[in-house]
Design a protein around this motif. Sequence first.
Motif, PDB file in Angstrom:
ATOM      1  N   ARG A 233       0.846  -1.199   0.000  1.00  0.00           N
ATOM      2  CA  ARG A 233       0.000   0.000   0.000  1.00  0.00           C
ATOM      3  C   ARG A 233       0.881   1.249   0.000  1.00  0.00           C
ATOM      4  NH1 ARG A 233      -2.544   0.684   4.860  1.00  0.00           N
ATOM      5  NH2 ARG A 233      -1.173  -0.867   5.819  1.00  0.00           N
ATOM      6  N   VAL A 234       0.403   2.282  -0.676  1.00  0.00           N
ATOM      7  CA  VAL A 234       1.156   3.534  -0.785  1.00  0.00           C
ATOM      8  C   VAL A 234       0.250   4.697  -0.410  1.00  0.00           C
ATOM      9  CG1 VAL A 234       2.436   5.085  -2.315  1.00  0.00           C
ATOM     10  CG2 VAL A 234       2.620   2.601  -2.613  1.00  0.00           C
ATOM     11  N   GLN A 235       0.788   5.607   0.356  1.00  0.00           N
ATOM     12  CA  GLN A 235       0.079   6.827   0.720  1.00  0.00           C
ATOM     13  C   GLN A 235       1.008   7.999   0.460  1.00  0.00           C
ATOM     14  OE1 GLN A 235      -1.309   6.876   4.797  1.00  0.00           O
ATOM     15  NE2 GLN A 235      -3.087   8.123   4.285  1.00  0.00           N
ATOM     16  N   ARG A 236       0.481   9.014  -0.247  1.00  0.00           N
ATOM     17  CA  ARG A 236       1.292  10.182  -0.575  1.00  0.00           C
ATOM     18  C   ARG A 236       0.817  11.399   0.216  1.00  0.00           C
ATOM     19  NH1 ARG A 236       1.056   7.068  -5.167  1.00  0.00           N
ATOM     20  NH2 ARG A 236       2.976   6.879  -6.389  1.00  0.00           N
ATOM     21  N   TYR A 237       1.715  12.353   0.350  1.00  0.00           N
ATOM     22  CA  TYR A 237       1.366  13.618   0.996  1.00  0.00           C
ATOM     23  C   TYR A 237       2.043  14.754   0.248  1.00  0.00           C
ATOM     24  CZ  TYR A 237       6.034  13.281   3.122  1.00  0.00           C
ATOM     25  OH  TYR A 237       7.383  13.173   3.318  1.00  0.00           O
ATOM     26  N   GLY A 238       1.443  15.948   0.324  1.00  0.00           N
ATOM     27  CA  GLY A 238       2.023  17.113  -0.347  1.00  0.00           C
ATOM     28  C   GLY A 238       0.949  17.973  -0.992  1.00  0.00           C
ATOM     29  N   ARG A 239       1.371  19.031  -1.633  1.00  0.00           N
ATOM     30  CA  ARG A 239       0.435  19.963  -2.274  1.00  0.00           C
ATOM     31  C   ARG A 239      -0.145  19.406  -3.570  1.00  0.00           C
ATOM     32  NH1 ARG A 239       0.034  25.165  -0.452  1.00  0.00           N
ATOM     33  NH2 ARG A 239       1.577  25.918   1.060  1.00  0.00           N
ATOM     34  N   THR A 240       0.580  18.504  -4.231  1.00  0.00           N
ATOM     35  CA  THR A 240       0.197  18.092  -5.583  1.00  0.00           C
ATOM     36  C   THR A 240      -0.562  16.767  -5.626  1.00  0.00           C
ATOM     37  OG1 THR A 240       2.348  17.002  -5.885  1.00  0.00           O
ATOM     38  CG2 THR A 240       2.157  19.306  -6.569  1.00  0.00           C
ATOM     39  N   VAL A 241      -0.768  16.117  -4.490  1.00  0.00           N
ATOM     40  CA  VAL A 241      -1.367  14.787  -4.508  1.00  0.00           C
ATOM     41  C   VAL A 241      -2.885  14.880  -4.686  1.00  0.00           C
ATOM     42  CG1 VAL A 241       0.472  13.826  -3.099  1.00  0.00           C
ATOM     43  CG2 VAL A 241      -1.597  14.699  -1.994  1.00  0.00           C
ATOM     44  N   THR A 242      -3.470  13.856  -5.283  1.00  0.00           N
ATOM     45  CA  THR A 242      -4.913  13.871  -5.583  1.00  0.00           C
ATOM     46  C   THR A 242      -5.614  12.567  -5.253  1.00  0.00           C
ATOM     47  OG1 THR A 242      -4.436  13.194  -7.868  1.00  0.00           O
ATOM     48  CG2 THR A 242      -4.624  15.570  -7.436  1.00  0.00           C
ATOM     49  N   GLY A 243      -4.874  11.564  -4.780  1.00  0.00           N
ATOM     50  CA  GLY A 243      -5.488  10.270  -4.504  1.00  0.00           C
ATOM     51  C   GLY A 243      -6.456  10.314  -3.336  1.00  0.00           C
ATOM     52  N   GLU A 244      -7.377   9.370  -3.319  1.00  0.00           N
ATOM     53  CA  GLU A 244      -8.420   9.343  -2.283  1.00  0.00           C
ATOM     54  C   GLU A 244      -7.834   9.191  -0.888  1.00  0.00           C
ATOM     55  OE1 GLU A 244     -12.186   6.475  -1.089  1.00  0.00           O
ATOM     56  OE2 GLU A 244     -11.605   6.660  -3.195  1.00  0.00           O
ATOM     57  N   ASP A 245      -6.768   8.405  -0.745  1.00  0.00           N
ATOM     58  CA  ASP A 245      -6.158   8.171   0.563  1.00  0.00           C
ATOM     59  C   ASP A 245      -4.978   9.091   0.837  1.00  0.00           C
ATOM     60  OD1 ASP A 245      -7.914   6.145   1.268  1.00  0.00           O
ATOM     61  OD2 ASP A 245      -6.696   4.600   0.289  1.00  0.00           O
ATOM     62  N   ASP A 246      -4.672   9.989  -0.095  1.00  0.00           N
ATOM     63  CA  ASP A 246      -3.520  10.871   0.060  1.00  0.00           C
ATOM     64  C   ASP A 246      -3.830  12.025   1.021  1.00  0.00           C
ATOM     65  OD1 ASP A 246      -2.159   9.304  -1.728  1.00  0.00           O
ATOM     66  OD2 ASP A 246      -2.532  10.606  -3.448  1.00  0.00           O
ATOM     67  N   ALA A 247      -2.784  12.597   1.594  1.00  0.00           N
ATOM     68  CA  ALA A 247      -2.910  13.768   2.470  1.00  0.00           C
ATOM     69  C   ALA A 247      -2.499  14.998   1.668  1.00  0.00           C
ATOM     70  CB  ALA A 247      -2.033  13.607   3.703  1.00  0.00           C
ATOM     71  N   ARG A 248      -3.498  15.748   1.221  1.00  0.00           N
ATOM     72  CA  ARG A 248      -3.219  16.930   0.385  1.00  0.00           C
ATOM     73  C   ARG A 248      -3.054  18.163   1.270  1.00  0.00           C
ATOM     74  NH1 ARG A 248      -6.466  20.453  -3.072  1.00  0.00           N
ATOM     75  NH2 ARG A 248      -8.337  19.294  -2.477  1.00  0.00           N
ATOM     76  N   VAL A 249      -1.930  18.847   1.080  1.00  0.00           N
ATOM     77  CA  VAL A 249      -1.673  20.083   1.824  1.00  0.00           C
ATOM     78  C   VAL A 249      -2.459  21.210   1.162  1.00  0.00           C
ATOM     79  CG1 VAL A 249       0.074  21.773   2.495  1.00  0.00           C
ATOM     80  CG2 VAL A 249       0.597  19.319   2.607  1.00  0.00           C
ATOM     81  N   LEU A 250      -3.404  21.764   1.905  1.00  0.00           N
ATOM     82  CA  LEU A 250      -4.247  22.837   1.382  1.00  0.00           C
ATOM     83  C   LEU A 250      -3.637  24.202   1.637  1.00  0.00           C
ATOM     84  CD1 LEU A 250      -7.699  21.500   2.668  1.00  0.00           C
ATOM     85  CD2 LEU A 250      -6.685  21.177   0.394  1.00  0.00           C
ATOM     86  N   ASP A 251      -2.913  24.318   2.754  1.00  0.00           N
ATOM     87  CA  ASP A 251      -2.395  25.635   3.115  1.00  0.00           C
ATOM     88  C   ASP A 251      -1.301  25.470   4.166  1.00  0.00           C
ATOM     89  OD1 ASP A 251      -2.480  28.595   3.205  1.00  0.00           O
ATOM     90  OD2 ASP A 251      -3.227  28.287   5.242  1.00  0.00           O
ATOM     91  N   TYR A 252      -0.320  26.355   4.097  1.00  0.00           N
ATOM     92  CA  TYR A 252       0.695  26.437   5.149  1.00  0.00           C
ATOM     93  C   TYR A 252       0.847  27.892   5.537  1.00  0.00           C
ATOM     94  CZ  TYR A 252       5.105  26.838   7.590  1.00  0.00           C
ATOM     95  OH  TYR A 252       6.066  27.163   8.534  1.00  0.00           O
ATOM     96  N   ARG A 253       0.822  28.142   6.825  1.00  0.00           N
ATOM     97  CA  ARG A 253       0.956  29.513   7.319  1.00  0.00           C
ATOM     98  C   ARG A 253       2.042  29.550   8.385  1.00  0.00           C
ATOM     99  NH1 ARG A 253      -1.563  31.815  11.647  1.00  0.00           N
ATOM    100  NH2 ARG A 253      -3.006  30.042  11.792  1.00  0.00           N
ATOM    101  N   ALA A 254       3.045  30.408   8.145  1.00  0.00           N
ATOM    102  CA  ALA A 254       4.093  30.593   9.145  1.00  0.00           C
ATOM    103  C   ALA A 254       3.537  31.368  10.330  1.00  0.00           C
ATOM    104  CB  ALA A 254       5.275  31.328   8.533  1.00  0.00           C
ATOM    105  N   THR A 255       3.958  30.986  11.527  1.00  0.00           N
ATOM    106  CA  THR A 255       3.559  31.683  12.739  1.00  0.00           C
ATOM    107  C   THR A 255       4.807  32.066  13.519  1.00  0.00           C
ATOM    108  OG1 THR A 255       3.435  29.675  14.091  1.00  0.00           O
ATOM    109  CG2 THR A 255       1.466  30.271  12.830  1.00  0.00           C
ATOM    110  N   ASP A 256       4.617  32.834  14.584  1.00  0.00           N
ATOM    111  CA  ASP A 256       5.754  33.248  15.401  1.00  0.00           C
ATOM    112  C   ASP A 256       6.415  32.063  16.095  1.00  0.00           C
ATOM    113  OD1 ASP A 256       5.321  35.870  14.702  1.00  0.00           O
ATOM    114  OD2 ASP A 256       4.153  36.352  16.495  1.00  0.00           O
TER     115      ASP A 256
END
Length: 459
Positions: A233-256
């Motif tokens: 089994r493979v699971q991807r993560y990142g801004r560009t992933v589109t698979g049903e089980d993937d973890a898609r990064v929607l937003d990143y915000r820098a904080t203090d």
Amino acid sequence: MSVPPQLERAHLIGIGGAGMSGIARILLARGAKVSGSDAKDSRAFLSLRAQGARIEIGQRAENLGEPSAVVVSTAIKETNPELAAARERGIPVLHRAQALALLMEGHRVACIAGTHGKTSTTSMLTVALQHCRLDPSFAIGGDLNESGANAHHGEGGIFVAEADESDGSFLTYSPSVAVVTNVEPDHLDHHGTPEAYTAVFTEFVKRIQPDGLLIVCGDDAAASALGEQAGVRVQRYGRTVTGEDDARVLDYRATDTGGMVRISLRGEEILVPVAVPGEHMALNAVAALLAGIELGAPVDGLAEGLGAFGGVRRRFEFKGRAGDVRVYDDYAHHPTEVAAQLRAVRHAAGSGRVVVVFQPHLYSRTKTFAAEFAQALSLADEVVVLDVYGAREEPQPGVSGALIADRITGAGVHYEPAFDRVVPLAADLVKPGDLLVTMGAGDVTQLGPEILAELDRRA
């Protein structure tokens, strides 16, 4: 948990190293008899001796005693007197990775691999699991700021390990969960070619248990490609992933205090706080989250643990402040790591300038990536380039820090090959409000406290 019979009386050559001291710590916690030696004293020896280890400074054949096995790393040469004596006496010799693999037996194993981010991701996963009270065993290439330790024998039935590709020794492991953060040519002094370096990751993926999971960064083409070859089994993560089980990064915000990453996972949006700066660290946190979920930890508990993660020694580690100047230390020693860290440093610096004291690591790496290092360091305002820290390599004609310094553009550049002149030079360069970071995998780490002391003396 019992000690593997081969390691009941283990002698570790180079016991002060990050990987070796971790193995010693786990062996001692399990009740093994541990001895070892190293060329010089180390702060790691205090706790190891307190746990019962016999450690000698200086390496001599008589240090061996009567061990059941001798454990070595790739850095130990066959001419080492203790290793030579072990060979002559027929004492079994195990590579560090072989010893670690024996300690993993009976656990559910998670291995974190990749060219960059291994230590941070392994550490994040460990702390997040601890927050969920799962008490994992772990072996990491750096000391956790929370515990000050690089290894621990836990009772939770889980073993989390940083998987080192530099010498291919991670092919000894057979994890049930594996993370590959990225794949980019490095350690060519061992692997020879970029193709051979990439191929070792392909072999690593084949080592995953048949019912296991491979987690890869979908934003990294080479890491993502491993998923196409995996028989698990493979699971991807990142801004560009589109698979049903993937973890898609929607937003990143820098904080203090670091950052906040928002991801979509199986139709649910999850906010993950990250207590260390930089989007690259946020991606590492997402990888740790996915691995933790696979290991049975609750999402909310993992997210809380990641938000409380205090970092790893030498990963953007705060060393102190002198007036309005902040000083950090970082282990980045590959162009991609340097660039990623400097982008994070830029945000942390606010309106102040970024001053970098950089020490190239290895002659082969300096020669291969001089232009890429220069491009990465150009993200700073002032750069002091030291000479090459050779580590295990002999000097190469024409290869020095000047190869990098001469190519840097857009920043003030200072090539200083004399180590003892770096501290006053750095103190001359900084202004109130600046952020200074010492960077590299060698002894540049010693300079942060000395620069702080010099700034205090001048004040």
